[in-house]
Motif scaffolding. Structure first.
Motif, PDB file in Angstrom:
ATOM      1  N   ILE A  71       0.835  -1.206   0.000  1.00  0.00           N
ATOM      2  CA  ILE A  71       0.000   0.000   0.000  1.00  0.00           C
ATOM      3  C   ILE A  71       0.873   1.260   0.000  1.00  0.00           C
ATOM      4  O   ILE A  71       0.565   2.246  -0.675  1.00  0.00           O
ATOM      5  N   PHE A  75       0.957   4.194  -2.895  1.00  0.00           N
ATOM      6  CA  PHE A  75       0.789   5.623  -2.642  1.00  0.00           C
ATOM      7  C   PHE A  75       1.961   6.426  -3.216  1.00  0.00           C
ATOM      8  O   PHE A  75       1.766   7.504  -3.786  1.00  0.00           O
ATOM      9  N   TYR A  78       1.522   6.664  -6.849  1.00  0.00           N
ATOM     10  CA  TYR A  78       0.448   7.647  -7.104  1.00  0.00           C
ATOM     11  C   TYR A  78       0.999   9.071  -7.066  1.00  0.00           C
ATOM     12  O   TYR A  78       0.705   9.886  -7.957  1.00  0.00           O
ATOM     13  N   GLN A 264      -6.865  10.792 -10.635  1.00  0.00           N
ATOM     14  CA  GLN A 264      -5.817  10.057  -9.932  1.00  0.00           C
ATOM     15  C   GLN A 264      -6.233   9.678  -8.519  1.00  0.00           C
ATOM     16  O   GLN A 264      -5.948   8.570  -8.053  1.00  0.00           O
ATOM     17  N   THR A 265      -6.921  10.585  -7.834  1.00  0.00           N
ATOM     18  CA  THR A 265      -7.366  10.295  -6.471  1.00  0.00           C
ATOM     19  C   THR A 265      -8.417   9.176  -6.470  1.00  0.00           C
ATOM     20  O   THR A 265      -8.387   8.275  -5.625  1.00  0.00           O
ATOM     21  N   GLY A 266      -9.318   9.224  -7.430  1.00  0.00           N
ATOM     22  CA  GLY A 266     -10.315   8.160  -7.542  1.00  0.00           C
ATOM     23  C   GLY A 266      -9.674   6.826  -7.857  1.00  0.00           C
ATOM     24  O   GLY A 266     -10.064   5.782  -7.302  1.00  0.00           O
ATOM     25  N   LEU A 268      -6.575   5.881  -7.106  1.00  0.00           N
ATOM     26  CA  LEU A 268      -5.864   5.412  -5.913  1.00  0.00           C
ATOM     27  C   LEU A 268      -6.834   4.767  -4.929  1.00  0.00           C
ATOM     28  O   LEU A 268      -6.536   3.702  -4.355  1.00  0.00           O
ATOM     29  N   ALA A 269      -7.998   5.395  -4.721  1.00  0.00           N
ATOM     30  CA  ALA A 269      -8.984   4.843  -3.788  1.00  0.00           C
ATOM     31  C   ALA A 269      -9.452   3.463  -4.242  1.00  0.00           C
ATOM     32  O   ALA A 269      -9.542   2.519  -3.435  1.00  0.00           O
ATOM     33  N   VAL A 270      -9.745   3.330  -5.522  1.00  0.00           N
ATOM     34  CA  VAL A 270     -10.194   2.037  -6.052  1.00  0.00           C
ATOM     35  C   VAL A 270      -9.106   0.984  -5.894  1.00  0.00           C
ATOM     36  O   VAL A 270      -9.367  -0.138  -5.430  1.00  0.00           O
ATOM     37  N   TYR A 271      -7.882   1.330  -6.266  1.00  0.00           N
ATOM     38  CA  TYR A 271      -6.784   0.372  -6.183  1.00  0.00           C
ATOM     39  C   TYR A 271      -6.545  -0.080  -4.741  1.00  0.00           C
ATOM     40  O   TYR A 271      -6.330  -1.270  -4.476  1.00  0.00           O
ATOM     41  N   THR A 272      -6.546   0.866  -3.820  1.00  0.00           N
ATOM     42  CA  THR A 272      -6.247   0.535  -2.423  1.00  0.00           C
ATOM     43  C   THR A 272      -7.334  -0.347  -1.822  1.00  0.00           C
ATOM     44  O   THR A 272      -7.042  -1.374  -1.180  1.00  0.00           O
ATOM     45  N   ILE A 273      -8.583   0.032  -2.015  1.00  0.00           N
ATOM     46  CA  ILE A 273      -9.694  -0.716  -1.415  1.00  0.00           C
ATOM     47  C   ILE A 273      -9.830  -2.095  -2.052  1.00  0.00           C
ATOM     48  O   ILE A 273      -9.857  -3.119  -1.353  1.00  0.00           O
TER      49      ILE A 273
END
Length: 461
Positions: A71, A75, A78, A264-266, A268-273
């Motif tokens: 993770i 980040f 990202y 990019q923020t969206g 990152l959220a999808v990838y992390t979750i």
């Protein structure tokens, strides 16, 4: 009401008020409108460029690195790629004549830079198109329960991809992305829920009693495996070079940075979750691509939803290099923005050539994780990290040196830009080494996938 109207305008083709563009030349109603992508359309295209193949490889990368380092690396990637994307936008605003990364290379390094970055750009997107064709063949195998030879499915994926990527403008391809993005997100959500409610992932051993996931917070991979996994994560964000094409076809390029941050923020959220949850429940038995992790009916349903998303990915990433070659061939010619026979023959030849080479790659390197890792390592840094460091230095070095007092911010940015060039160089050499070792190990395994194979590739781990 005004907002609703604006959103609708982002979805519908609109003629720009201008008739001349620094890249495309004269734009009129008698030819394709190459400046017709709105803010929302840009966000969707950016997200669909990133979310597709990359998200399917993230859980297996976390398996190699461990949850926490994985993770953290995600980040860091990202942050680096978001900065790179920002530099793309600034460079385009400062140099309106730039269409793609080769133009930037030409400004900075002359003909050598132009040709080197042209080759890297085309190879990257052709290889990525190959991985998209491979992903589609895996999906078709999964949905049909291997109804026919995998080589047939690979050919079908290539033919359908050719039809869609031959759409001439990104403004119209936005409609494909609108369908593809929710489809791929739905697919990964189905898998995420599926692995959470099942007692074990599809590839876990069938033993009596409850199964406990063997996920780890911190793993200790060897150098080759670890750097290959980081290359997988980098690949998940390497749509950045294609953003040159996006900003060139935006109606208002000044909205680019806002679209980049939202996208990019969206992503990152999808990838992390998604990556974290799937790895948490599957552990070392996560499949690659990740959609096969739940197995059974869930696997079939998830791939059924994923197929339009994978097709949208292939459409965009095959369209970008085809458009790149097409623009370079016809730039400065009236055929570029007309509907002449020369225009159509050139355009269809470009899309056919890209798909043909991508199909050959998909058929000869039919190992999803290995192919993704190789692309991310060999070509990712070369076109989405190193050039951006050089681009900032090109635009700002002289300004800082000529200033009466060199600011601390300028000095920090110089250090950062040089650091990006060095990090990119390290990732390219070390990541390629790790990826090649992975491909060699895959071919050495008994029963492993072979070139132009008829074997079912939807059960690979």
């Amino acid at each position: 009401m005004a907002t609703d109207k604006k959103d609708i305008e982002d979805l519908e083709p609109q003629q720009p008020e201008y008739v001349h563009d620094d890249v495309f030349g004269e734009i009129s109603e008698h030819g394709p409108n190459f400046r017709n992508v709105g803010f929302i359309g840009t966000v969707i295209l950016m997200m669909k460029t990133q979310i597709g193949l990359g998200v399917l490889a993230i859980p297996s990368a976390l398996d190699v690195l461990g949850m926490v380092p994985g993770i953290i690396c995600l980040f860091v990637v990202y942050c680096i790629t978001t900065w790179s994307g920002y530099i793309v936008g600034r460079f385009k605003i400062n140099h309106r004549e730039v269409y793609s990364i080769d133009d930037a290379g030409g400004l900075m390094f002359g003909p050598v830079g132009r040709w080197a970055l042209s080759a890297a750009f085309c190879l990257y997107y052709i290889f990525t198109s190959g991985s998209a064709i491979l992903g589609l063949s895996i999906g078709l195998n999964a949905v049909s329960t291997h109804a026919t030879c995998t080589a047939v499915f690979t050919a079908v994926a290539a033919i359908v991809g050719l039809c869609f990527c031959s759409i001439r403008t990104l403004g119209r391809i936005t409609r494909v992305a609108w369908v593809g993005l929710p489809c791929i997100l739905t697919a990964v959500i189905i898998v995420t829920v599926g692995v959470g409610i099942q007692d074990r992932p599809a590839d876990a051993p069938k033993t009596d009693g409850p199964w406990v996931s063997d996920w780890v917070a911190v793993s200790h991979p060897g150098f080759a495996d670890g750097i290959a996994a980081v290359s997988n994560l980098l690949y998940s964000f390497t749509g950045i070079p294609g953003f040159f094409s996006l900003i060139c076809e935006m109606r208002d390029p000044h909205q680019y940075t806002k679209a980049l941050i939202v996208s990019q923020t969206g992503v990152l959220a999808v990838y992390t979750i998604i990556g974290g949850v799937v790895y948490y429940y599957c552990g070392s038995y996560v499949s690659s691509p990740a959609l096969g992790s739940a197995g059974g009916v869930v696997k079939v349903i998830s791939y059924a939803f994923a197929l339009p998303g994978l097709l949208a990915t292939l459409t965009i990433i095959a369209h970008v290099p085809a458009k790149f070659i097409f623009v370079n061939i016809l730039r400065g010619s009236p055929h570029l923005t007309s509907n002449s026979p020369t225009h159509w023959i050139t355009w269809l030849s470009c899309t056919f050539g890209i798909i043909l080479v991508a199909w050959i790659i998909a058929s000869t390197i039919p190992v999803f994780d290995a192919l993704v890792s190789l692309i991310g390592a060999l070509l990712g840094p070369l076109i989405c990290i190193q050039p951006m460091g050089a681009m900032w230095l090109y635009d700002n070095w002289r300004k800082g040196k000529e200033a009466a007092h060199t600011s601390k911010r300028w000095m920090c940015m110089v250090v950062w830009s040089v650091l990006m060039i060095l990090i990119g160089s390290f990732m390219m050499v070390a990541g390629t080494y790790g990826s090649v070792k992975g491909i060699m190990a895959s071919y050495a395994e008994s029963g492993g996938s072979a070139a132009f194979s008829c074997a079912d590739n939807s059960n690979s781990v």
